[in-house]
Design an enzyme around this catalytic site. Sequence first.
Site, PDB file in Angstrom:
ATOM      1  N   GLY A 239       0.765  -1.244   0.000  1.00 42.89           N
ATOM      2  CA  GLY A 239       0.000   0.000   0.000  1.00 42.89           C
ATOM      3  C   GLY A 239       0.794   1.291   0.000  1.00 42.89           C
ATOM      4  O   GLY A 239       0.215   2.356  -0.229  1.00 42.89           O
ATOM      5  N   GLU A 289       3.785  -6.742   1.949  1.00 43.57           N
ATOM      6  CA  GLU A 289       3.587  -7.109   0.536  1.00 43.57           C
ATOM      7  C   GLU A 289       3.635  -5.868  -0.353  1.00 43.57           C
ATOM      8  O   GLU A 289       2.639  -5.495  -0.967  1.00 43.57           O
ATOM      9  CB  GLU A 289       2.215  -7.790   0.374  1.00 43.57           C
ATOM     10  CG  GLU A 289       1.997  -9.004   1.250  1.00 43.57           C
ATOM     11  CD  GLU A 289       0.512  -9.373   1.378  1.00 43.57           C
ATOM     12  OE1 GLU A 289      -0.349  -8.640   0.860  1.00 43.57           O
ATOM     13  OE2 GLU A 289       0.226 -10.394   2.015  1.00 43.57           O
ATOM     14  N   PRO A 290       4.766  -5.197  -0.411  1.00 44.00           N
ATOM     15  CA  PRO A 290       4.815  -3.970  -1.206  1.00 44.00           C
ATOM     16  C   PRO A 290       4.889  -4.254  -2.700  1.00 44.00           C
ATOM     17  O   PRO A 290       5.526  -5.214  -3.125  1.00 44.00           O
ATOM     18  CB  PRO A 290       6.116  -3.312  -0.742  1.00 44.00           C
ATOM     19  CG  PRO A 290       6.987  -4.467  -0.384  1.00 44.00           C
ATOM     20  CD  PRO A 290       6.074  -5.529   0.167  1.00 44.00           C
ATOM     21  N   ARG A 292       3.886  -1.220  -5.501  1.00 47.25           N
ATOM     22  CA  ARG A 292       4.156   0.079  -6.111  1.00 47.25           C
ATOM     23  C   ARG A 292       5.438   0.742  -5.595  1.00 47.25           C
ATOM     24  O   ARG A 292       6.234   1.247  -6.387  1.00 47.25           O
ATOM     25  CB  ARG A 292       2.972   1.004  -5.821  1.00 47.25           C
ATOM     26  CG  ARG A 292       3.045   2.346  -6.524  1.00 47.25           C
ATOM     27  CD  ARG A 292       1.962   3.285  -6.007  1.00 47.25           C
ATOM     28  NE  ARG A 292       0.707   2.660  -5.774  1.00 47.25           N
ATOM     29  CZ  ARG A 292      -0.306   2.602  -6.647  1.00 47.25           C
ATOM     30  NH1 ARG A 292      -0.191   3.183  -7.811  1.00 47.25           N
ATOM     31  NH2 ARG A 292      -1.427   1.985  -6.339  1.00 47.25           N
ATOM     32  N   ARG A 328      -3.871   3.291 -16.007  1.00 49.56           N
ATOM     33  CA  ARG A 328      -4.076   4.057 -14.764  1.00 49.56           C
ATOM     34  C   ARG A 328      -4.746   5.418 -14.977  1.00 49.56           C
ATOM     35  O   ARG A 328      -5.669   5.755 -14.241  1.00 49.56           O
ATOM     36  CB  ARG A 328      -2.745   4.240 -14.014  1.00 49.56           C
ATOM     37  CG  ARG A 328      -2.032   2.919 -13.675  1.00 49.56           C
ATOM     38  CD  ARG A 328      -0.938   3.070 -12.639  1.00 49.56           C
ATOM     39  NE  ARG A 328      -1.510   3.351 -11.341  1.00 49.56           N
ATOM     40  CZ  ARG A 328      -1.586   4.532 -10.801  1.00 49.56           C
ATOM     41  NH1 ARG A 328      -1.066   5.573 -11.414  1.00 49.56           N
ATOM     42  NH2 ARG A 328      -2.167   4.686  -9.639  1.00 49.56           N
ATOM     43  N   TYR A 332      -8.228   5.401 -13.073  1.00 47.45           N
ATOM     44  CA  TYR A 332      -8.211   6.072 -11.753  1.00 47.45           C
ATOM     45  C   TYR A 332      -7.982   7.573 -11.867  1.00 47.45           C
ATOM     46  O   TYR A 332      -7.663   8.215 -10.869  1.00 47.45           O
ATOM     47  CB  TYR A 332      -7.084   5.531 -10.869  1.00 47.45           C
ATOM     48  CG  TYR A 332      -6.903   4.035 -10.873  1.00 47.45           C
ATOM     49  CD1 TYR A 332      -7.849   3.191 -10.306  1.00 47.45           C
ATOM     50  CD2 TYR A 332      -5.754   3.465 -11.423  1.00 47.45           C
ATOM     51  CE1 TYR A 332      -7.658   1.823 -10.292  1.00 47.45           C
ATOM     52  CE2 TYR A 332      -5.559   2.099 -11.406  1.00 47.45           C
ATOM     53  CZ  TYR A 332      -6.514   1.286 -10.846  1.00 47.45           C
ATOM     54  OH  TYR A 332      -6.318  -0.068 -10.831  1.00 47.45           O
ATOM     55  N   CYS A 359      -9.890   3.543 -29.693  1.00 42.74           N
ATOM     56  CA  CYS A 359     -11.179   4.148 -30.050  1.00 42.74           C
ATOM     57  C   CYS A 359     -12.048   4.340 -28.812  1.00 42.74           C
ATOM     58  O   CYS A 359     -13.105   3.708 -28.675  1.00 42.74           O
ATOM     59  CB  CYS A 359     -11.879   3.276 -31.084  1.00 42.74           C
ATOM     60  SG  CYS A 359     -10.853   3.033 -32.527  1.00 42.74           S
ATOM     61  N   GLU A 360     -11.577   5.141 -27.900  1.00 42.94           N
ATOM     62  CA  GLU A 360     -12.299   5.476 -26.670  1.00 42.94           C
ATOM     63  C   GLU A 360     -11.871   6.888 -26.297  1.00 42.94           C
ATOM     64  O   GLU A 360     -10.670   7.200 -26.333  1.00 42.94           O
ATOM     65  CB  GLU A 360     -11.855   4.582 -25.497  1.00 42.94           C
ATOM     66  CG  GLU A 360     -12.003   3.110 -25.707  1.00 42.94           C
ATOM     67  CD  GLU A 360     -13.246   2.534 -25.041  1.00 42.94           C
ATOM     68  OE1 GLU A 360     -13.962   3.275 -24.339  1.00 42.94           O
ATOM     69  OE2 GLU A 360     -13.489   1.342 -25.267  1.00 42.94           O
TER      70      GLU A 360
END
Length: 408
Positions: A239, A289-290, A292, A328, A332, A359-360
């Site tokens: 986290g 549990e890293p 990022r 991302r 987000y 195409c978005e």
Amino acid sequence: MPFTYRENRLFCGERDLLDLARSVSGPIYVYSVQDILERARRLRSAFGRVPHAIHYAMKANGNAEILRRLAREGLGADTVSAGEIEDALAAGFAPNSIVFSGVGKTRHEIEFAVRLGIKQINIESPQELERVAQVAMHLEKPIDVAFRMNPDVNPQTHPYITTGFRENKFGMDESFLPELLRILQRDGARVRLRGLTLHIGSQLTELASLEEAITKTLPVFHDLRGRGFPLDRFDIGGGLGIHYGSDDTSAEFQLMSEYGQLVHRLLGATLPTSGRMNDGSLGCEIMCEPGRMLVARSGLLIGQVQYIKSTPQKTFVILDTGMHHLLRPALYQAQHRVLPLETRVDSITKPYDIVGPICESSDVLAKNVVLPEIRQGDYVAIADAGAYGYSMASFYNRHALPTEIVLD
Ligand code: LLP
């Protein structure tokens, strides 16, 4: 930072990234493995003398070379599928350094994990514990487990990446304990409860919610020990976040050292010995549990400018990479810095929308970024893309995946 400008060109160590990009066809992810290893060492030293185990969350970046180097560095792996367990083994992680997390483990995946004798399965529901118990009985092989608790804290992060809030599907609150304990009473010899685990969310830039989560979970830990379960592991998940808006890493390094102090303060002293640890010290092993924090800064996504398109409202820089390679920003609203591989020193800066070929309309990598003049054929890098970049990439619109290059 692993990527810095020399004069007006972006480098990784001695490597001129423009030369590198020109030598490869199509978009590329470039990683600096040294940066990752330095961060792993920094995190390890933040724990000081607290007995600990760092399990790298492979979902952040499963590049085979990065995995190999982290395994060699002595880290364990945090996995969430049979595929990740296979990749971890191939990279040299020993089975007893692999943790298996996730809410939806299939019977096949659990059998695979139990057969291998991995370090720990993190249990997310009573039905999962029941399934693990059946598999252990069927294979006549014991397995170590931890209960993933949901401490009902609301970390101040994007709603899609909170996981320890009561509305999330993850973990269990205390009301699940009677059912879990009934299963353990029946099958405790094969399914050995070793600890509790937490993961409250990702991209945390302060630790108050983690502190609250640990504080709420400790009484459960002591309660279980009081009932005779010899718990000797406390897993605080991953986290730790970074500051995407800036290349200044001092705040995240500070966060890492506060993380170590928090562990020391809350867990270092309060978990009395329940047995001798492998390393000879006494006490409970603190696991984390890293993902990022170890890999995000080490990676860039590099694309080439196909077209510049100006409208009365905007100037679009259209790349050969986009949301299919780095989801991302679309998912987000994450804001990644944009670094041209070569900057035109005397040019006038102006705002650009950096977009991809998909195409978005959500295929925007960066909105309204002010940059020196960009021209067709230039290369630009999207910064801090080492975590949840390639690992979340897809073939959408039937484009190829980027090439990954690990620089040492
Ligand atoms: N442990 C568990 C059980 C997890 O679910 C996760 C991430 C981690 C550890 C590692 O978390 P980290 O240290 O990387 O924050 N795709 C999102 C992030 C999703 C995180 C999912 N779980 C993003 O790009 O921001």
